[in-house]
Scaffold this motif. Structure first.
Motif, mmCIF file in Angstrom:
data_model
loop_
_atom_site.group_PDB
_atom_site.id
_atom_site.type_symbol
_atom_site.label_atom_id
_atom_site.label_comp_id
_atom_site.label_asym_id
_atom_site.label_seq_id
_atom_site.Cartn_x
_atom_site.Cartn_y
_atom_site.Cartn_z
ATOM 1 N N THR A 5 4.402 78.123 229.259
ATOM 2 C CA THR A 5 5.231 77.192 228.484
ATOM 3 C C THR A 5 5.313 77.629 227.029
ATOM 4 O OG1 THR A 5 4.619 75.365 229.934
ATOM 5 C CG2 THR A 5 5.497 74.787 227.775
ATOM 6 N N PHE A 6 4.193 78.095 226.494
ATOM 7 C CA PHE A 6 4.192 78.572 225.108
ATOM 8 C C PHE A 6 5.178 79.720 224.931
ATOM 9 C CE2 PHE A 6 2.600 81.394 221.754
ATOM 10 C CZ PHE A 6 2.511 80.509 220.693
ATOM 11 N N ILE A 7 5.173 80.677 225.856
ATOM 12 C CA ILE A 7 6.093 81.815 225.782
ATOM 13 C C ILE A 7 7.540 81.346 225.862
ATOM 14 C CG2 ILE A 7 6.857 83.905 226.995
ATOM 15 C CD1 ILE A 7 3.863 84.209 227.860
ATOM 16 N N GLN A 8 7.821 80.438 226.777
ATOM 17 C CA GLN A 8 9.181 79.918 226.912
ATOM 18 C C GLN A 8 9.657 79.278 225.617
ATOM 19 O OE1 GLN A 8 9.036 77.259 230.261
ATOM 20 N NE2 GLN A 8 8.728 78.900 231.759
ATOM 21 N N ARG A 9 8.788 78.498 224.992
ATOM 22 C CA ARG A 9 9.160 77.825 223.747
ATOM 23 C C ARG A 9 9.293 78.827 222.597
ATOM 24 N NH1 ARG A 9 8.328 72.146 223.741
ATOM 25 N NH2 ARG A 9 7.763 72.175 221.540
ATOM 26 N N MET A 10 8.383 79.778 222.522
ATOM 27 C CA MET A 10 8.457 80.791 221.476
ATOM 28 C C MET A 10 9.774 81.553 221.539
ATOM 29 S SD MET A 10 6.228 81.249 219.082
ATOM 30 C CE MET A 10 6.790 82.913 218.679
ATOM 31 N N ASN A 11 10.255 81.802 222.739
ATOM 32 C CA ASN A 11 11.475 82.594 222.905
ATOM 33 C C ASN A 11 12.724 81.857 222.432
ATOM 34 O OD1 ASN A 11 9.981 84.706 223.929
ATOM 35 N ND2 ASN A 11 10.394 84.209 226.071
ATOM 36 N N THR A 12 12.590 80.563 222.142
ATOM 37 C CA THR A 12 13.731 79.799 221.620
ATOM 38 C C THR A 12 13.662 79.623 220.103
ATOM 39 O OG1 THR A 12 12.690 77.601 221.815
ATOM 40 C CG2 THR A 12 13.783 78.493 223.791
ATOM 41 N N TYR A 13 12.554 80.034 219.481
ATOM 42 C CA TYR A 13 12.358 79.771 218.061
ATOM 43 C C TYR A 13 12.872 80.907 217.188
ATOM 44 C CZ TYR A 13 9.198 75.951 219.395
ATOM 45 O OH TYR A 13 8.668 74.800 219.915
ATOM 46 N N ASP A 14 13.254 80.536 215.975
ATOM 47 C CA ASP A 14 13.545 81.489 214.916
ATOM 48 C C ASP A 14 12.249 81.659 214.134
ATOM 49 O OD1 ASP A 14 14.230 82.787 212.554
ATOM 50 O OD2 ASP A 14 16.150 81.765 212.348
ATOM 51 N N THR A 15 11.635 82.830 214.231
ATOM 52 C CA THR A 15 10.310 83.026 213.623
ATOM 53 C C THR A 15 10.354 82.983 212.100
ATOM 54 O OG1 THR A 15 10.584 85.432 213.761
ATOM 55 C CG2 THR A 15 9.433 84.338 215.584
ATOM 56 N N GLU A 16 11.536 83.076 211.502
ATOM 57 C CA GLU A 16 11.642 82.997 210.049
ATOM 58 C C GLU A 16 11.770 81.559 209.553
ATOM 59 O OE1 GLU A 16 14.698 85.504 208.533
ATOM 60 O OE2 GLU A 16 13.870 87.345 209.417
ATOM 61 N N CYS A 17 12.100 80.640 210.449
ATOM 62 C CA CYS A 17 12.361 79.251 210.029
ATOM 63 C C CYS A 17 11.461 78.216 210.698
ATOM 64 C CB CYS A 17 13.820 78.887 210.310
ATOM 65 S SG CYS A 17 15.036 79.947 209.498
ATOM 66 N N ASP A 18 11.073 78.458 211.930
ATOM 67 C CA ASP A 18 10.418 77.426 212.738
ATOM 68 C C ASP A 18 8.888 77.464 212.634
ATOM 69 O OD1 ASP A 18 12.832 76.365 213.650
ATOM 70 O OD2 ASP A 18 12.946 77.805 215.298
ATOM 71 N N HIS A 19 8.384 77.596 211.406
ATOM 72 C CA HIS A 19 6.939 77.734 211.218
ATOM 73 C C HIS A 19 6.174 76.519 211.740
ATOM 74 C CE1 HIS A 19 7.744 81.276 208.822
ATOM 75 N NE2 HIS A 19 8.536 80.583 208.034
ATOM 76 N N ASN A 20 6.640 75.323 211.428
ATOM 77 C CA ASN A 20 5.922 74.111 211.841
ATOM 78 C C ASN A 20 5.892 73.971 213.362
ATOM 79 O OD1 ASN A 20 5.365 73.417 209.193
ATOM 80 N ND2 ASN A 20 7.186 72.118 208.993
ATOM 81 N N LYS A 21 7.004 74.282 214.019
ATOM 82 C CA LYS A 21 7.046 74.216 215.476
ATOM 83 C C LYS A 21 6.071 75.221 216.087
ATOM 84 C CE LYS A 21 11.880 72.705 215.793
ATOM 85 N NZ LYS A 21 13.242 73.072 216.263
ATOM 86 N N ILE A 22 6.032 76.409 215.528
ATOM 87 C CA ILE A 22 5.125 77.446 216.040
ATOM 88 C C ILE A 22 3.675 77.009 215.878
ATOM 89 C CG2 ILE A 22 4.274 79.789 215.620
ATOM 90 C CD1 ILE A 22 7.198 80.537 214.886
ATOM 91 N N ILE A 23 3.341 76.451 214.717
ATOM 92 C CA ILE A 23 1.973 76.003 214.468
ATOM 93 C C ILE A 23 1.573 74.903 215.452
ATOM 94 C CG2 ILE A 23 0.526 74.723 212.831
ATOM 95 C CD1 ILE A 23 1.924 76.328 210.599
ATOM 96 N N GLU A 24 2.439 73.931 215.651
ATOM 97 C CA GLU A 24 2.116 72.837 216.557
ATOM 98 C C GLU A 24 1.956 73.325 217.997
ATOM 99 O OE1 GLU A 24 1.226 69.730 215.766
ATOM 100 O OE2 GLU A 24 1.324 70.567 213.737
#
Length: 213
Positions: A5-24
């Motif tokens: 699930t973590f991988i699936q969610r990571m693949n939808t994120y913009d790593t330059e903008c979605d810092h809070n989502k990645i941390i959570e």
């Protein structure tokens, strides 16, 4: 949250903008207490007891890696000698050429001391950069360390008990691949380019095995 699930969610994120989502999400993944056993079980199911395709070294297991990021579970031991400390690069001031998120997973956690480089001109050997204030964090379970690439220096101090941390490494864009991490002395004077030998050897071996596996 499990690793899939973590991988699936990571693949939808913009790593330059979605810092809070990645941390959570990384914090949520760190509540999954069987990450290592599931990784080992899956490896045995796929490859038997061959270690050819297992990405690990003496202190870290790579749970997942692709061209954009790597997820790893690292172990941090108390030390009784300088030689033991060198294995874990404790006490060495250094930067990374990749963005890094870490969350405490088990044990009391190592302590990290971090300072920002305020002047973003190229680092030169022997020339101390302008630095911000020191910030200290003990990476106990649930605590999060976020380090931007190249312009944040940190050093790690050993935990009191065997500990583990869960890390997400964001690989540098191709435009930044020529920029180097540095190691610094105790006074934050740059002494040589490149991450400590143990770290860079592990990272290069990991990517080589992944790309040619």
């Amino acid at each position: 949250m499990n690793i899939e699930t973590f991988i699936q969610r990571m693949n939808t994120y913009d790593t330059e903008c979605d810092h809070n989502k990645i941390i959570e999400d990384l914090k949520s993944l760190a509540t999954h207490r069987t990450l290592l056993s599931e990784y080992l079980y899956q490896g045995i199911q796929q490859n038997g007891f061959s270690v050819k395709h297992m990405l690990y070294n003496a202190y870290a297991f790579v749970l997942h890696s692709n061209e954009k990021y790597t997820v790893r579970l690292g172990f941090w031991s108390p030390v009784n000698s300088k030689e033991e400390g060198d294995t874990f690069i404790y006490g060495l001031n250094h930067t990374h050429d990749f963005e890094m998120y870490c969350v405490g997973y088990a044990g009391d956690g190592y302590t990290t001391i971090k300072r920002e480089i305020l002047d973003h001109t190229p680092i030169s050997c022997g020339v101390r950069p302008q630095l911000g204030e020191e910030h200290e964090l003990k990476l106990a379970p649930g605590e999060v360390l976020h380090m931007k690439p190249l312009y944040e220096i940190h050093r790690q101090l050993p935990p009191q008990q065997m500990s583990a941390s869960l890390s997400l490494l964001i690989h540098a864009p191709r435009a930044q691949e020529s920029e180097e991490a540095w190691c610094f002395d105790e006074n934050y004077v740059p002494i040589y380019p490149g991450i400590a030998m143990q770290e860079i050897a592990f990272y290069e071996k990991t990517m080589s095995l992944f790309n040619h596996g």
